[in-house]
Scaffold this motif. Sequence first.
Motif, PDB file in Angstrom:
ATOM      1  N   CYS A 107      25.785  44.927  18.784  1.00 50.30           N
ATOM      2  CA  CYS A 107      25.615  44.192  19.839  1.00 50.30           C
ATOM      3  C   CYS A 107      25.532  42.712  19.442  1.00 50.30           C
ATOM      4  N   GLY A 108      26.443  41.702  20.373  1.00 50.34           N
ATOM      5  CA  GLY A 108      26.695  40.276  20.003  1.00 50.34           C
ATOM      6  C   GLY A 108      25.510  39.676  20.671  1.00 50.34           C
ATOM      7  N   GLY A 109      24.562  40.435  21.537  1.00 52.92           N
ATOM      8  CA  GLY A 109      23.490  39.548  22.167  1.00 52.92           C
ATOM      9  C   GLY A 109      23.881  39.464  23.620  1.00 52.92           C
ATOM     10  N   ALA A 110      23.178  38.270  24.063  1.00 51.50           N
ATOM     11  CA  ALA A 110      23.296  38.210  25.595  1.00 51.50           C
ATOM     12  C   ALA A 110      24.761  37.581  25.905  1.00 51.50           C
ATOM     13  N   ASP A 111      25.146  38.101  27.080  1.00 49.52           N
ATOM     14  CA  ASP A 111      26.531  37.368  27.739  1.00 49.52           C
ATOM     15  C   ASP A 111      26.243  35.969  27.880  1.00 49.52           C
ATOM     16  N   ILE A 112      26.933  34.877  26.995  1.00 46.38           N
ATOM     17  CA  ILE A 112      26.550  33.385  27.160  1.00 46.38           C
ATOM     18  C   ILE A 112      27.085  33.173  28.530  1.00 46.38           C
ATOM     19  N   LYS A 113      27.991  33.594  29.116  1.00 43.14           N
ATOM     20  CA  LYS A 113      28.720  33.285  30.441  1.00 43.14           C
ATOM     21  C   LYS A 113      27.706  33.485  31.423  1.00 43.14           C
ATOM     22  N   PRO A 151      14.825  42.514  33.488  1.00 45.50           N
ATOM     23  CA  PRO A 151      14.302  41.887  32.240  1.00 45.50           C
ATOM     24  C   PRO A 151      14.182  43.036  31.010  1.00 45.50           C
ATOM     25  N   LEU A 152      14.679  42.486  29.906  1.00 41.82           N
ATOM     26  CA  LEU A 152      14.606  43.489  28.908  1.00 41.82           C
ATOM     27  C   LEU A 152      13.360  43.788  27.905  1.00 41.82           C
ATOM     28  N   VAL A 153      12.421  42.649  27.783  1.00 46.92           N
ATOM     29  CA  VAL A 153      11.541  42.580  26.868  1.00 46.92           C
ATOM     30  C   VAL A 153      10.439  43.763  27.493  1.00 46.92           C
ATOM     31  N   GLY A 176      21.537  37.696  17.697  1.00 46.31           N
ATOM     32  CA  GLY A 176      20.621  37.436  19.096  1.00 46.31           C
ATOM     33  C   GLY A 176      19.835  38.319  19.637  1.00 46.31           C
ATOM     34  N   GLY A 177      19.816  38.635  20.986  1.00 45.65           N
ATOM     35  CA  GLY A 177      19.412  39.722  21.646  1.00 45.65           C
ATOM     36  C   GLY A 177      19.600  40.816  21.099  1.00 45.65           C
ATOM     37  N   GLY A 178      21.079  41.259  20.252  1.00 47.45           N
ATOM     38  CA  GLY A 178      21.218  42.409  19.738  1.00 47.45           C
ATOM     39  C   GLY A 178      20.150  42.564  18.691  1.00 47.45           C
ATOM     40  N   LEU A 208      19.966  35.586  14.168  1.00 43.84           N
ATOM     41  CA  LEU A 208      19.521  34.873  15.462  1.00 43.84           C
ATOM     42  C   LEU A 208      20.114  33.556  15.769  1.00 43.84           C
ATOM     43  N   PRO A 209      21.501  33.331  16.107  1.00 41.79           N
ATOM     44  CA  PRO A 209      22.113  32.379  16.262  1.00 41.79           C
ATOM     45  C   PRO A 209      21.883  31.298  17.601  1.00 41.79           C
ATOM     46  N   GLU A 210      20.854  31.647  18.405  1.00 38.55           N
ATOM     47  CA  GLU A 210      20.454  31.171  19.571  1.00 38.55           C
ATOM     48  C   GLU A 210      20.393  29.521  19.426  1.00 38.55           C
ATOM     49  N   THR A 221      22.213  27.713  17.657  1.00 43.77           N
ATOM     50  CA  THR A 221      23.258  27.169  17.953  1.00 43.77           C
ATOM     51  C   THR A 221      24.047  27.112  19.269  1.00 43.77           C
ATOM     52  N   LEU A 222      23.205  27.785  20.233  1.00 38.44           N
ATOM     53  CA  LEU A 222      23.610  27.747  21.679  1.00 38.44           C
ATOM     54  C   LEU A 222      22.347  26.642  22.434  1.00 38.44           C
ATOM     55  N   GLY A 223      21.645  26.079  21.658  1.00 38.51           N
ATOM     56  CA  GLY A 223      20.567  25.110  22.317  1.00 38.51           C
ATOM     57  C   GLY A 223      19.516  25.998  22.739  1.00 38.51           C
ATOM     58  N   CYS A 225      30.488  24.115  23.773  1.00 38.28           N
ATOM     59  CA  CYS A 225      31.443  24.031  22.191  1.00 38.28           C
ATOM     60  C   CYS A 225      31.723  25.446  21.823  1.00 38.28           C
ATOM     61  N   PHE A 226      30.688  26.331  22.182  1.00 37.61           N
ATOM     62  CA  PHE A 226      30.932  27.644  21.660  1.00 37.61           C
ATOM     63  C   PHE A 226      32.338  28.397  22.237  1.00 37.61           C
ATOM     64  N   PHE A 227      32.530  27.961  23.523  1.00 33.11           N
ATOM     65  CA  PHE A 227      33.714  28.461  24.179  1.00 33.11           C
ATOM     66  C   PHE A 227      34.806  27.524  24.021  1.00 33.11           C
ATOM     67  N   GLN A 281      35.597  26.027  21.183  1.00 30.50           N
ATOM     68  CA  GLN A 281      36.165  26.517  19.820  1.00 30.50           C
ATOM     69  C   GLN A 281      37.133  27.606  19.954  1.00 30.50           C
ATOM     70  N   ARG A 282      36.841  28.610  20.798  1.00 33.89           N
ATOM     71  CA  ARG A 282      37.714  29.549  21.315  1.00 33.89           C
ATOM     72  C   ARG A 282      38.936  29.139  22.024  1.00 33.89           C
ATOM     73  N   VAL A 283      38.779  28.292  22.932  1.00 32.17           N
ATOM     74  CA  VAL A 283      39.788  27.838  23.939  1.00 32.17           C
ATOM     75  C   VAL A 283      41.043  27.340  23.137  1.00 32.17           C
ATOM     76  N   SER A 313      41.902  27.794  20.228  1.00 28.14           N
ATOM     77  CA  SER A 313      42.856  28.705  19.304  1.00 28.14           C
ATOM     78  C   SER A 313      44.006  29.025  20.429  1.00 28.14           C
ATOM     79  N   ARG A 314      43.866  29.124  21.597  1.00 28.63           N
ATOM     80  CA  ARG A 314      44.916  29.564  22.578  1.00 28.63           C
ATOM     81  C   ARG A 314      45.707  28.436  22.892  1.00 28.63           C
ATOM     82  N   TRP A 315      46.601  27.745  21.985  1.00 27.72           N
ATOM     83  CA  TRP A 315      47.255  26.487  22.131  1.00 27.72           C
ATOM     84  C   TRP A 315      48.427  26.753  22.896  1.00 27.72           C
TER      85      TRP A 315
HETATM   86  C1  LIG Z   1      21.884  43.305  25.305  1.00 37.38           C
HETATM   87  C2  LIG Z   1      20.643  42.574  24.789  1.00 37.38           C
HETATM   88  C3  LIG Z   1      20.345  41.046  25.412  1.00 37.38           C
HETATM   89  C4  LIG Z   1      19.100  40.484  25.152  1.00 37.38           C
HETATM   90  C5  LIG Z   1      18.803  39.173  25.840  1.00 37.38           C
HETATM   91  C6  LIG Z   1      17.750  38.473  25.245  1.00 37.38           C
HETATM   92  C7  LIG Z   1      18.329  36.819  24.985  1.00 37.38           C
HETATM   93  C8  LIG Z   1      19.102  36.895  24.119  1.00 37.38           C
HETATM   94  C9  LIG Z   1      19.900  35.760  23.694  1.00 37.38           C
HETATM   95  C10 LIG Z   1      21.186  35.761  23.161  1.00 37.38           C
HETATM   96  O1  LIG Z   1      21.596  36.807  22.619  1.00 37.38           O
HETATM   97  S1  LIG Z   1      22.100  34.519  22.985  1.00 37.38           S
HETATM   98  C11 LIG Z   1      23.777  34.914  22.208  1.00 37.38           C
HETATM   99  C12 LIG Z   1      23.457  35.443  20.807  1.00 37.38           C
HETATM  100  N1  LIG Z   1      24.813  35.762  20.358  1.00 37.38           N
HETATM  101  C13 LIG Z   1      25.758  35.001  19.745  1.00 37.38           C
HETATM  102  O2  LIG Z   1      25.633  33.649  19.718  1.00 37.38           O
HETATM  103  C14 LIG Z   1      26.841  35.616  19.306  1.00 37.38           C
HETATM  104  C15 LIG Z   1      28.159  34.911  19.431  1.00 37.38           C
HETATM  105  N2  LIG Z   1      29.201  35.481  19.210  1.00 37.38           N
HETATM  106  C16 LIG Z   1      29.950  35.394  18.029  1.00 37.38           C
HETATM  107  O3  LIG Z   1      29.023  34.955  17.131  1.00 37.38           O
HETATM  108  C17 LIG Z   1      31.344  36.222  17.566  1.00 37.38           C
HETATM  109  O4  LIG Z   1      31.863  36.097  18.836  1.00 37.38           O
HETATM  110  C18 LIG Z   1      31.090  37.683  17.218  1.00 37.38           C
HETATM  111  C19 LIG Z   1      30.133  38.614  18.193  1.00 37.38           C
HETATM  112  C20 LIG Z   1      30.531  37.628  15.743  1.00 37.38           C
HETATM  113  C21 LIG Z   1      32.539  38.339  17.458  1.00 37.38           C
HETATM  114  O5  LIG Z   1      33.527  37.458  16.727  1.00 37.38           O
HETATM  115  P1  LIG Z   1      34.744  37.517  16.622  1.00 37.38           P
HETATM  116  O6  LIG Z   1      35.527  36.499  15.654  1.00 37.38           O
HETATM  117  O7  LIG Z   1      35.089  39.093  16.400  1.00 37.38           O
HETATM  118  O8  LIG Z   1      35.401  37.403  18.040  1.00 37.38           O
HETATM  119  P2  LIG Z   1      35.297  35.972  18.911  1.00 37.38           P
HETATM  120  O9  LIG Z   1      36.711  35.541  19.107  1.00 37.38           O
HETATM  121  O10 LIG Z   1      34.251  35.173  18.406  1.00 37.38           O
HETATM  122  O11 LIG Z   1      34.905  36.523  20.466  1.00 37.38           O
HETATM  123  C22 LIG Z   1      35.689  37.533  21.112  1.00 37.38           C
HETATM  124  C23 LIG Z   1      35.436  37.294  22.645  1.00 37.38           C
HETATM  125  O12 LIG Z   1      34.065  37.421  22.875  1.00 37.38           O
HETATM  126  C24 LIG Z   1      33.625  36.275  23.486  1.00 37.38           C
HETATM  127  N3  LIG Z   1      32.102  36.455  23.352  1.00 37.38           N
HETATM  128  C25 LIG Z   1      31.671  36.510  21.947  1.00 37.38           C
HETATM  129  N4  LIG Z   1      30.321  36.724  22.047  1.00 37.38           N
HETATM  130  C26 LIG Z   1      29.942  36.393  23.122  1.00 37.38           C
HETATM  131  C27 LIG Z   1      28.576  36.314  23.972  1.00 37.38           C
HETATM  132  N5  LIG Z   1      27.664  36.552  23.288  1.00 37.38           N
HETATM  133  N6  LIG Z   1      28.713  36.092  25.090  1.00 37.38           N
HETATM  134  C28 LIG Z   1      29.840  35.895  25.892  1.00 37.38           C
HETATM  135  N7  LIG Z   1      31.050  35.992  25.397  1.00 37.38           N
HETATM  136  C29 LIG Z   1      31.064  36.246  23.889  1.00 37.38           C
HETATM  137  C30 LIG Z   1      34.394  35.034  22.821  1.00 37.38           C
HETATM  138  O13 LIG Z   1      34.166  33.927  23.833  1.00 37.38           O
HETATM  139  C31 LIG Z   1      35.723  35.741  22.762  1.00 37.38           C
HETATM  140  O14 LIG Z   1      36.058  35.722  24.163  1.00 37.38           O
HETATM  141  P3  LIG Z   1      37.542  34.987  24.456  1.00 37.38           P
HETATM  142  O15 LIG Z   1      37.780  33.763  23.942  1.00 37.38           O
HETATM  143  O16 LIG Z   1      38.594  36.171  23.859  1.00 37.38           O
HETATM  144  O17 LIG Z   1      37.780  35.180  26.014  1.00 37.38           O
END
Ligand SMILES: CCCCCCC/C=C/C(=O)SCCNC(=O)CCNC(=O)[C@H](O)C(C)(C)COP(=O)(O)OP(=O)(O)OC[C@H]1O[C@@H](n2cnc3c(N)ncnc32)[C@H](O)[C@@H]1OP(=O)(O)O
Length: 663
Positions: A33-39, A49-51, A74-76, A96-98, A100-102, A244-246, A248-250, A252-254
């Motif tokens: 799990c990469g954690g919460a969906d930042i979008k 709520p998950l807690v 993160g949440g994962g 726990l990279p939160e 870096t997202l402030g 900045c997170f998004f 950085q990915r934008v 790369s799509r030049w």
């Molecule tokens: C289900 C439990 C939830 C509990 C909630 C409790 C509160 C929690 C808060 C958090 O979790 S904050 C988020 C913490 N997580 C992160 O910061 C992880 C961020 N992502 C990454 O580090 C990397 O993307 C990755 C997961 C290591 C994968 O890297 P990889 O190089 O394989 O792919 P990318 O090009 O980076 O990503 C692909 C695609 O996915 C989008 N994306 C990645 N992570 C997220 C995310 N957390 N939220 C929304 N979208 C995410 C990324 O933007 C790419 O999208 P496109 O650019 O292809 O559209």
Amino acid sequence: AAVRQGIVDTVQKAVSDPQVKSVVICGQNGIFCGGADIKEFGKDISGPPLVPVFHAIESADKPVVAAIEGSALGGGLELALFCHYRITHSKARLGLPEVTLGLLPAAGGTQRLPRLIGVPAALDLITTGRHVTAAEALKLGFVDQVIDQNTVEAAVKFALSVVGQSLESRRISTLPCPCPDADALFEGVMQKVRQRARGAIAPVTCVQAIQAAVTLPYAQGMQREQELMATLFTSAQARALQYCFFSQRVVSRWSMPSGARWDTSKPKPVTKVAVIGLGTMGRGITVALAQAGLSVVAVETEQQQMIAGQRAVSDMLERAAQRRGVSSAVYRVRYSMKLEAVADVQLVIEAVFEDMVLKEQLFKQLSSICKADTLLCSNTSALDIDHLASQTRSPQLVVGMHFFAPAHVMKLLEVVHGPRSAPQAVATAMELGKRIGKVSVAVGNCRGFVGNRMLMPYSQEALFLVEEGASPEVVDRALEEFGFPMGFFRMSDLSGLDVGWRVRKADGLVKPGQMSRVRQGRRYCPLGDLLCEQGRFELPRGYRARQGLVSRRIDSKEVLERCLYSLINEGFRILEDGIAAGPEDIDMIYVFGYGWPRHRGGPMFYASQVGLDRVLQALEHYQQLHPDVPHLQPSRLLRKLVSSGSPPIHRWKEVIKKPHSAL
Ligand SMILES: CCCCCCC/C=C/C(=O)SCCNC(=O)CCNC(=O)[C@H](O)C(C)(C)COP(=O)(O)OP(=O)(O)OC[C@H]1O[C@@H](n2cnc3c(N)ncnc32)[C@H](O)[C@@H]1OP(=O)(O)O
């Protein structure tokens, strides 16, 4: 929201079903799990709520095992920390990279990790947000087993083997959080974190949350974690960092003016690269390439430089290998004093002295020595890529690869396409940048490209402010308090005053011994030239007296507005000219190449947060006061955006309409 609902429903079912003796939680497709969906963060968050359900996992009377493959971030990772055991694949990354997202890890991360691995280690992981390998996680003590086989199968086997065993010691919330000398520890950490944060609030708030784990019982600590998270969640800094997170990915799509894009252009395979010139830049580029596993031919025609360069490259590679605990990449580099040694490489990066005549000759020679399909790239920081291309038999194979010093450390790479560059050449340079760990941004060809072109008005304003009465320290302090690691004057000292002097000389701006403050029809400050000519460092006072300039008090607001808004104004011109595809490209160039504080999102994002109308008003105000300074004249695009109602940054492209219009 759907994932959260799925976790809630399934966990409740598994925990309450008496047929179920133990539980394994895993992710799909090899990723835990990469954690919460930042979008979701910018919107109204729906779903459960998950807690509370996380606590239901922890208090379950049957073992719950996390099978971690790919990422647990993160949440994962927080979810995994509520499980009783964590079985991890050796290639997984955890963290726990939160921050870096402030944000802070607000699903118990700040209260539970210190209980499991100790306060100092938790402080390090949470305030930096760094990802760790499975091996390091095992050493730190937050995973229980690292395996190379099928993780889910191993976790199922393990979960069945511990059925019936006591889970008391596996519930992190019940563990104490010992911290001898807590006051001294937190005082020292807070000081260090504040210094490193350069104005970012999330790292400091993370420390406060971890402190609560030490001073408060678990339940109250969890509440404190929520309160602190609430102060961050809607902050401007969190928005900037998530942008900045998004972005950085934008980037790369030049795309290119011709319409060619990242998804329509296939890079050529590159295994062997030549670097020409073993000065500071060439050495760093060689190290970056060799470390990424490429074979490198390093060419230097001057003997002393070759000896010094070879030694420096070997030292850097050896030190890096020692630090990382891997074998050195020294053997990947072959040295030669003859240009003919590059005959069989697939790509050449020229990094010789910044002199057009020298580079012209070199490109002519390379064009006849190399194979017909070899890519010829220049590390020039400002010169005309199209002109260099015109010296070769295949101008479509010429692009700029502008690295930033030190090239093996700095993350930014500007990939410069001239009007004749082939999409495949751009794709290949972008791909190579990615392979060597750079954030690569494709930009058009103009004097200084994006980064250095915008730096010009910024540096001129810094000098004009000194003419008018500010000391260099006042200018630098304002910029450093804003969040730059170094103000303009400190940065110039470090990079060498002669660097800019040489460029100004080439532009015909330097007139030795002359004090005139108008050159080429516009205001000019010769202070930097005088410093270089005389080797003097305390010039401003005498200089102002000789020029008849009356000093006035200048505050940090004016320093920031004049330096930053003139830089931003040039950014709007760059967008207007189609040199950068969008504001995200400019922002990533400034964040990764010029020390722009990430928590302020980059110059264009900063302008959008300040308010475009305010930036415009300030520029108009300064332009009236300084009509001889063209860079203070507000750009057409800025005016157009303001008159279109200052749309949010992701909608600027609709106003620009024709990105890349000048190309
Ligand atoms: C289900 C439990 C939830 C509990 C909630 C409790 C509160 C929690 C808060 C958090 O979790 S904050 C988020 C913490 N997580 C992160 O910061 C992880 C961020 N992502 C990454 O580090 C990397 O993307 C990755 C997961 C290591 C994968 O890297 P990889 O190089 O394989 O792919 P990318 O090009 O980076 O990503 C692909 C695609 O996915 C989008 N994306 C990645 N992570 C997220 C995310 N957390 N939220 C929304 N979208 C995410 C990324 O933007 C790419 O999208 P496109 O650019 O292809 O559209």
